[in-house]
Design a protein around this motif. Structure first.
Motif, short mmCIF file in Angstrom:
data_model
loop_
_atom_site.label_atom_id
_atom_site.label_comp_id
_atom_site.label_asym_id
_atom_site.label_seq_id
_atom_site.Cartn_x
_atom_site.Cartn_y
_atom_site.Cartn_z
N SER A 124 17.24 25.39 49.36
CA SER A 124 16.08 25.28 48.47
C SER A 124 14.78 25.56 49.22
CB SER A 124 16.03 23.90 47.81
OG SER A 124 15.94 22.88 48.80
N ASP A 125 14.70 25.17 50.49
CA ASP A 125 13.52 25.47 51.30
C ASP A 125 13.39 26.97 51.53
OD1 ASP A 125 12.44 22.82 51.93
OD2 ASP A 125 14.28 22.55 53.10
N LYS A 126 14.50 27.60 51.86
CA LYS A 126 14.49 29.04 52.10
C LYS A 126 14.07 29.79 50.84
CE LYS A 126 18.07 28.69 55.64
NZ LYS A 126 18.26 27.25 55.63
N ALA A 179 12.33 28.62 48.34
CA ALA A 179 10.91 28.33 48.06
C ALA A 179 10.00 29.16 48.95
CB ALA A 179 10.64 26.83 48.24
N LEU A 180 10.37 29.34 50.21
CA LEU A 180 9.56 30.15 51.12
C LEU A 180 9.53 31.60 50.67
CD1 LEU A 180 7.81 30.55 53.60
CD2 LEU A 180 9.92 30.67 54.98
N ILE A 181 10.67 32.13 50.30
CA ILE A 181 10.73 33.53 49.83
C ILE A 181 9.89 33.68 48.56
CG2 ILE A 181 12.23 35.35 48.89
CD1 ILE A 181 12.46 35.01 51.96
N ALA A 182 9.99 32.73 47.64
CA ALA A 182 9.20 32.79 46.40
C ALA A 182 7.70 32.73 46.70
CB ALA A 182 9.59 31.65 45.46
N LEU A 183 7.31 31.87 47.61
CA LEU A 183 5.91 31.74 48.01
C LEU A 183 5.41 33.06 48.61
CD1 LEU A 183 4.52 28.74 49.96
CD2 LEU A 183 4.12 31.04 50.78
N VAL A 210 -0.76 32.48 52.18
CA VAL A 210 0.53 31.93 52.63
C VAL A 210 0.29 30.62 53.39
CG1 VAL A 210 2.45 32.28 54.25
CG2 VAL A 210 1.78 34.11 52.67
N TYR A 211 -0.67 30.61 54.29
CA TYR A 211 -0.89 29.43 55.13
C TYR A 211 -1.26 28.21 54.30
CZ TYR A 211 -2.32 26.37 58.84
OH TYR A 211 -2.42 25.30 59.68
N VAL A 212 -2.12 28.38 53.32
CA VAL A 212 -2.51 27.25 52.47
C VAL A 212 -1.28 26.69 51.76
CG1 VAL A 212 -3.79 26.63 50.37
CG2 VAL A 212 -4.91 27.94 52.18
N SER A 213 -0.48 27.55 51.17
CA SER A 213 0.70 27.11 50.43
C SER A 213 1.76 26.50 51.35
CB SER A 213 1.31 28.27 49.65
OG SER A 213 0.39 28.76 48.71
N VAL A 214 1.98 27.13 52.49
CA VAL A 214 2.98 26.63 53.44
C VAL A 214 2.56 25.25 53.98
CG1 VAL A 214 3.82 27.00 55.81
CG2 VAL A 214 4.00 28.83 54.12
N ARG A 268 0.82 22.99 52.57
CA ARG A 268 1.02 21.95 51.54
C ARG A 268 2.50 21.59 51.42
NH1 ARG A 268 -2.59 24.96 47.39
NH2 ARG A 268 -4.64 24.30 48.09
N ARG A 269 3.33 22.60 51.35
CA ARG A 269 4.77 22.36 51.11
C ARG A 269 5.48 21.84 52.36
NH1 ARG A 269 9.46 24.05 47.66
NH2 ARG A 269 11.10 23.13 48.92
N TRP A 270 5.13 22.38 53.53
CA TRP A 270 5.77 22.02 54.79
C TRP A 270 4.70 21.60 55.79
CZ3 TRP A 270 7.22 26.64 52.28
CH2 TRP A 270 8.50 26.63 51.70
N PRO A 271 4.19 20.38 55.70
CA PRO A 271 3.10 19.96 56.59
C PRO A 271 3.48 19.94 58.07
CG PRO A 271 3.84 18.13 55.22
CD PRO A 271 4.56 19.35 54.74
#
Length: 184
Positions: A35-37, A39-43, A126-130, A132-135
């Motif tokens: 699910s993390d992988k 989500a990262l690809i979708a982001l 990407v950095y802003v979204s990443v 938030r999702r993966w602090p």
């Protein structure tokens, strides 16, 4: 099978930019679950489309290839493997994502490409979204040469990775470089 291997070659080098420009940024993102992988690809796809880029996700094909390959070295075993491209013919690499040699921890390496302003906007998005999702996302140092250190030459610090003091000479880093981890 050979075509798949050739598709994989651009992401094998940490400096595989279309113009041999150094990366804009490099980070490690924890992606232990599928699910993390996903989500990262979708982001990445969302951020890429806003800049006119696209994502080619070869993760499944790479895993299939790795299952069939004999004597594949650890650094070639990946659970996520994608590229962000500018241009219809994949001739301008913008970012590489893979977790070879560090499964479950995807390295995202962003290059300026032929449209550096758009690549920087992509990276900020990407950095802003990443973040938030993966602090627990960690920065990876970009060496003065524009290359990245090998995973086994890195030491984790409170602010991200630094080059291990024992490997600093290998990368021609000055002993006072902030990219070198302090000994404890």
């Amino acid at each position: 099978m050979l075509l798949l291997f050739i598709f994989a070659l651009p992401a094998c080098s940490a400096t595989a930019s279309s113009d041999n420009e150094p990366p804009i940024a490099a980070v490690e993102i924890p992606v232990p679950a599928e699910s993390d992988k996903s989500a990262l690809i979708a982001l990445l796809r969302q951020a890429a489309s806003r800049q006119g880029f696209h994502v080619d996700d070869g993760s499944m094909q790479w895993r299939d290839f790795a299952r069939q390959a004999k004597d594949l070295p650890p650094e070639a075993r990946k659970t996520i493997y994608a590229g962000v491209w500018n241009g219809e013919n994949d001739d301008d690499l913008i970012a590489v994502v893979d977790d070879g040699e560090h499964n479950g921890r995807a390295w995202v390496i962003v290059y300026p490409g032929k449209r550096p302003t758009a690549a920087k906007r992509f990276w900020r998005d990407v950095y802003v979204s990443v973040s938030r999702r993966w602090p627990s996302t960690k920065a990876i140092p970009i060496l003065p040469s524009g290359a990245l250190p090998l995973f086994h030459d890195l030491t984790m610090t409170l602010t991200g990775y630094r080059v291990a003091r024992s490997a600093a000479k290998e990368y021609e880093l000055n002993v006072s470089s902030p990219q070198i981890a302090n000994d404890r």
